[in-house]
Design a protein around this motif. Structure first.
Motif, PDB file in Angstrom:
ATOM      1  N   LEU A 146     -15.205 -17.158 -20.638  1.00  0.00           N
ATOM      2  CA  LEU A 146     -13.952 -16.921 -20.589  1.00  0.00           C
ATOM      3  C   LEU A 146     -13.131 -17.368 -19.045  1.00  0.00           C
ATOM      4  N   GLN A 147     -14.407 -17.536 -18.185  1.00  0.00           N
ATOM      5  CA  GLN A 147     -13.916 -18.308 -17.133  1.00  0.00           C
ATOM      6  C   GLN A 147     -13.029 -19.566 -17.183  1.00  0.00           C
ATOM      7  N   THR A 148     -13.729 -20.174 -17.925  1.00  0.00           N
ATOM      8  CA  THR A 148     -13.652 -21.810 -18.200  1.00  0.00           C
ATOM      9  C   THR A 148     -12.628 -22.017 -19.558  1.00  0.00           C
ATOM     10  N   LYS A 149     -12.579 -21.460 -20.416  1.00  0.00           N
ATOM     11  CA  LYS A 149     -11.550 -22.474 -21.344  1.00  0.00           C
ATOM     12  C   LYS A 149      -9.652 -20.929 -21.028  1.00  0.00           C
ATOM     13  N   ASP A 150     -10.506 -19.857 -21.455  1.00  0.00           N
ATOM     14  CA  ASP A 150      -8.967 -18.884 -22.026  1.00  0.00           C
ATOM     15  C   ASP A 150      -8.336 -18.846 -20.470  1.00  0.00           C
ATOM     16  N   LEU A 151      -9.517 -18.563 -19.900  1.00  0.00           N
ATOM     17  CA  LEU A 151      -8.643 -18.142 -18.256  1.00  0.00           C
ATOM     18  C   LEU A 151      -8.013 -19.408 -17.215  1.00  0.00           C
ATOM     19  N   LYS A 152      -8.805 -20.940 -17.533  1.00  0.00           N
ATOM     20  CA  LYS A 152      -8.419 -21.539 -16.690  1.00  0.00           C
ATOM     21  C   LYS A 152      -6.677 -21.915 -17.474  1.00  0.00           C
ATOM     22  N   GLU A 153      -6.872 -21.824 -19.287  1.00  0.00           N
ATOM     23  CA  GLU A 153      -6.159 -22.135 -19.250  1.00  0.00           C
ATOM     24  C   GLU A 153      -4.578 -20.755 -19.586  1.00  0.00           C
ATOM     25  N   VAL A 154      -4.590 -20.333 -19.618  1.00  0.00           N
ATOM     26  CA  VAL A 154      -3.497 -19.133 -19.292  1.00  0.00           C
ATOM     27  C   VAL A 154      -3.322 -19.107 -18.077  1.00  0.00           C
ATOM     28  N   MET A 155      -4.126 -19.556 -16.788  1.00  0.00           N
ATOM     29  CA  MET A 155      -3.977 -20.084 -14.998  1.00  0.00           C
ATOM     30  C   MET A 155      -3.015 -21.125 -14.676  1.00  0.00           C
ATOM     31  N   HIS A 156      -3.149 -22.480 -16.133  1.00  0.00           N
ATOM     32  CA  HIS A 156      -2.578 -23.751 -15.977  1.00  0.00           C
ATOM     33  C   HIS A 156      -1.496 -23.004 -16.856  1.00  0.00           C
ATOM     34  N   HIS A 157      -1.037 -22.319 -17.706  1.00  0.00           N
ATOM     35  CA  HIS A 157       0.277 -21.378 -18.393  1.00  0.00           C
ATOM     36  C   HIS A 157       1.145 -21.323 -16.804  1.00  0.00           C
ATOM     37  N   ARG A 158       0.582 -20.060 -16.107  1.00  0.00           N
ATOM     38  CA  ARG A 158       1.079 -19.372 -15.195  1.00  0.00           C
ATOM     39  C   ARG A 158       1.830 -20.378 -13.704  1.00  0.00           C
ATOM     40  N   LYS A 159       0.741 -21.690 -13.723  1.00  0.00           N
ATOM     41  CA  LYS A 159       1.432 -22.662 -12.625  1.00  0.00           C
ATOM     42  C   LYS A 159       1.942 -23.771 -13.112  1.00  0.00           C
ATOM     43  N   LYS A 160       2.629 -23.964 -14.081  1.00  0.00           N
ATOM     44  CA  LYS A 160       3.744 -24.772 -14.972  1.00  0.00           C
ATOM     45  C   LYS A 160       5.029 -24.154 -15.014  1.00  0.00           C
ATOM     46  N   LEU A 161       4.776 -22.556 -15.576  1.00  0.00           N
ATOM     47  CA  LEU A 161       5.930 -21.541 -14.999  1.00  0.00           C
ATOM     48  C   LEU A 161       6.273 -21.786 -13.789  1.00  0.00           C
ATOM     49  N   GLN A 162       5.824 -21.225 -12.613  1.00  0.00           N
ATOM     50  CA  GLN A 162       5.831 -20.863 -11.107  1.00  0.00           C
ATOM     51  C   GLN A 162       6.747 -22.763 -10.725  1.00  0.00           C
ATOM     52  N   GLY A 163       6.387 -23.619 -11.198  1.00  0.00           N
ATOM     53  CA  GLY A 163       6.990 -24.904 -11.161  1.00  0.00           C
ATOM     54  C   GLY A 163       8.145 -25.328 -11.792  1.00  0.00           C
ATOM     55  N   ARG A 164       8.679 -24.717 -12.324  1.00  0.00           N
ATOM     56  CA  ARG A 164       9.893 -24.794 -13.919  1.00  0.00           C
ATOM     57  C   ARG A 164      10.544 -23.765 -13.731  1.00  0.00           C
ATOM     58  N   ARG A 165      10.041 -22.783 -13.113  1.00  0.00           N
ATOM     59  CA  ARG A 165      11.171 -21.566 -12.607  1.00  0.00           C
ATOM     60  C   ARG A 165      12.028 -22.588 -11.303  1.00  0.00           C
ATOM     61  N   LEU A 166      11.294 -23.236 -10.470  1.00  0.00           N
ATOM     62  CA  LEU A 166      11.162 -23.436  -8.918  1.00  0.00           C
ATOM     63  C   LEU A 166      12.676 -24.546  -9.313  1.00  0.00           C
ATOM     64  N   ASP A 167      12.349 -25.501 -10.467  1.00  0.00           N
ATOM     65  CA  ASP A 167      12.984 -26.806 -10.767  1.00  0.00           C
ATOM     66  C   ASP A 167      14.658 -25.974 -11.143  1.00  0.00           C
ATOM     67  N   PHE A 168      14.733 -25.171 -12.184  1.00  0.00           N
ATOM     68  CA  PHE A 168      15.523 -24.658 -12.890  1.00  0.00           C
ATOM     69  C   PHE A 168      16.501 -24.260 -11.590  1.00  0.00           C
ATOM     70  N   ASP A 169      15.832 -22.919 -10.854  1.00  0.00           N
ATOM     71  CA  ASP A 169      16.555 -22.722  -9.734  1.00  0.00           C
ATOM     72  C   ASP A 169      17.400 -23.218  -8.905  1.00  0.00           C
ATOM     73  N   CYS A 170      16.437 -24.291  -8.308  1.00  0.00           N
ATOM     74  CA  CYS A 170      16.879 -25.376  -7.457  1.00  0.00           C
ATOM     75  C   CYS A 170      18.383 -26.418  -8.317  1.00  0.00           C
ATOM     76  N   LYS A 171      17.925 -26.455  -9.069  1.00  0.00           N
ATOM     77  CA  LYS A 171      19.675 -27.236  -9.767  1.00  0.00           C
ATOM     78  C   LYS A 171      20.386 -25.984 -10.298  1.00  0.00           C
ATOM     79  N   ARG A 172      19.987 -24.875 -10.536  1.00  0.00           N
ATOM     80  CA  ARG A 172      21.226 -24.049 -10.571  1.00  0.00           C
ATOM     81  C   ARG A 172      22.359 -23.832  -9.354  1.00  0.00           C
ATOM     82  N   ARG A 173      21.363 -24.036  -8.139  1.00  0.00           N
ATOM     83  CA  ARG A 173      21.907 -23.171  -7.104  1.00  0.00           C
ATOM     84  C   ARG A 173      23.012 -24.486  -6.299  1.00  0.00           C
TER      85      ARG A 173
END
Length: 423
Positions: A146-173
């Motif tokens: 669970l730690q090396t597969k599922d949790l790692k994948e979820v944390m990857h999507h969350r990190k990617k979401l944070q980066g794409r949100r910052l990029d979207f807010d920067c361009k919109r600002r």
């Protein structure tokens, strides 16, 4: 492309700093998403902490764990796979009892009980090894997966979401600043900026969806997680039931041994003497001497050095050096008073302040050590006293007088200054 990627990272960093320090507001997600993020973070901490604490429960000795980890690391570096078995404390104690029970011999009841308990502890150690394997297979391995597969994948999507949100807010600002500026002139690149914002929004929406699905699947996995906990509990129950059966049998066997020890008749023991063992004692070696064993006397308060270090002192027989009374001498010299009778001379009280006494004109000697009389008829003196010699009783004893007292004293305690005529 490399420059575009670098520019995107700079824009994200700029947006992050602007939100944290500049007070700019980023895109707010709903409360359900925030709660899922919180539970996901707690799950990550739980899985890591649970694995560590479970290993400590199965392997409570930190020294042994550290040693096993070090050996495992060395084996990985050297390319040799080496499996190490954790030394269960029950097994270590059982080996100790078995070893010394066999050394004592199985003819005594105590040694038999040691062997019984050692074997029982070894059985408990084997049961603990089975529990260790069972828990690792049914509980720790799923947690690790669970730690090396599922949790790692979820944390990857969350990190990617944070980066794409910052990029979207920067361009919109930036677009919002350009629209509100009264001095900005119309630009032909406006459609291009709109396309960039649209692409950033699409990626942001995609990552948001993936992150939500991943966290939901992770948190909605109660059946499997509860099953793993039930496997853990069942393994503990089986372990304790087996240990209970082993301990019941051990207690029953020890009680039987105790009754056997109580009912065993007591043996009478008579210690053997030296004569029974045909060992010649010191009394036999000194047979014929007048005053018996030399070992019956305790040493003086200050023992003299060997005769070779005193100068002109003759070497004395070690068995006769401590004789209290002299042996009768075959030579014809003045009769010697019995040392066991009190001296006829009075014993004046000595002054506490002692001064060296001038050497006498007749035969005399100087005391090398303090001599305290232990038997009636002996002459006591202090170091550096000058003693008047009366006669030589034998090769170990003199008769003399000092401070108005007369008696016998050992030759090895004095140094002759003026010898006797017959010496």
């Amino acid at each position: 492309m490399a420059f575009a990627g670098l520019k995107k990272q700079i824009n994200k960093a700029n947006q992050y700093v602007t939100e944290k320090m500049g007070g700019a507001e980023g895109t707010k997600l709903d409360l359900d998403f925030v709660e899922m993020e919180r539970k996901t973070d707690v799950t990550c901490e739980l899985v890591e902490e649970l694995q560590m604490k479970t290993k400590e429960f199965l392997q409570p000795n930190p020294t042994a764990r550290a040693k096993m980890a070090a050996v495992k690391g060395i084996s990985k570096l050297s390319g040799q796979a080496k499996s190490n078995t954790y030394p269960q404390p029950e097994g270590v104690l059982g080996d100790c009892m078995l070893l010394y029970g066999k050394k004592l011999g199985e003819d005594s009841i105590f040694s038999q009980c040691l062997i019984e308990m050692g074997e029982a502890l070894k059985q408990m150690a084997d049961v603990k090894y089975s529990l260790d394997d069972n828990i690792k297979q049914s509980f720790l391995e799923p947690l690790h997966h669970l730690q090396t597969k599922d949790l790692k994948e979820v944390m990857h999507h969350r990190k990617k979401l944070q980066g794409r949100r910052l990029d979207f807010d920067c361009k919109r600002r930036r677009q919002a600043k350009g629209v509100r500026s009264p001095y900005s002139s119309p630009s032909h690149s406006a459609p291009k900026h709109d396309d960039e914002i649209r692409q950033a929004e699409e990626k942001f929406a995609e990552s948001l969806s993936l992150a939500q699905i991943g966290m939901f699947n992770l948190l909605d996995n109660d059946v499997e997680q509860v099953a793993q906990l039930s496997f853990f509990a069942e393994g503990l129950l089986e372990y304790h039931q087996q240990c209970t059966e082993i301990l019941k049998g051990l207690v029953s066997a020890l009680m039987e041994k105790k009754e056997e020890a109580v009912n065993r008749p007591k043996l009478e023991f008579v210690p053997k003497t030296l004569a029974d063992l045909n060992i010649e004692g010191i009394h036999d070696l000194n047979h014929g001497r007048r005053f018996g064993s030399a070992q019956s006397l305790r040493p003086r308060a200050r023992a003299p050095p060997p005769a070779s270090s005193v100068g002109d002192l003759p070497s004395a027989d070690p068995l006769r050096a401590w004789d209290v009374r002299p042996h009768p001498a075959p030579r014809s010299y003045a009769p010697v008073r019995d040392p066991w009778t009190a001296s006829p001379l009075p014993s004046p009280v000595k002054s506490p302040a002692r001064t060296p006494v001038a050497p006498a004109k007749g035969p005399c000697c100087t005391a090398l050590y303090d001599f305290e009389p232990e038997n009636q008829g002996e002459l006591g003196f202090k170091e550096n006293d000058v003693i008047t010699l009366i006669s030589k009783v034998d090769e170990n004893w003199f008769e003399g007088s000092v401070n108005g007292k007369t008696g016998f004293f050992p030759i090895s305690y004095v140094q002759v200054t003026v010898p006797l005529p017959n010496m």
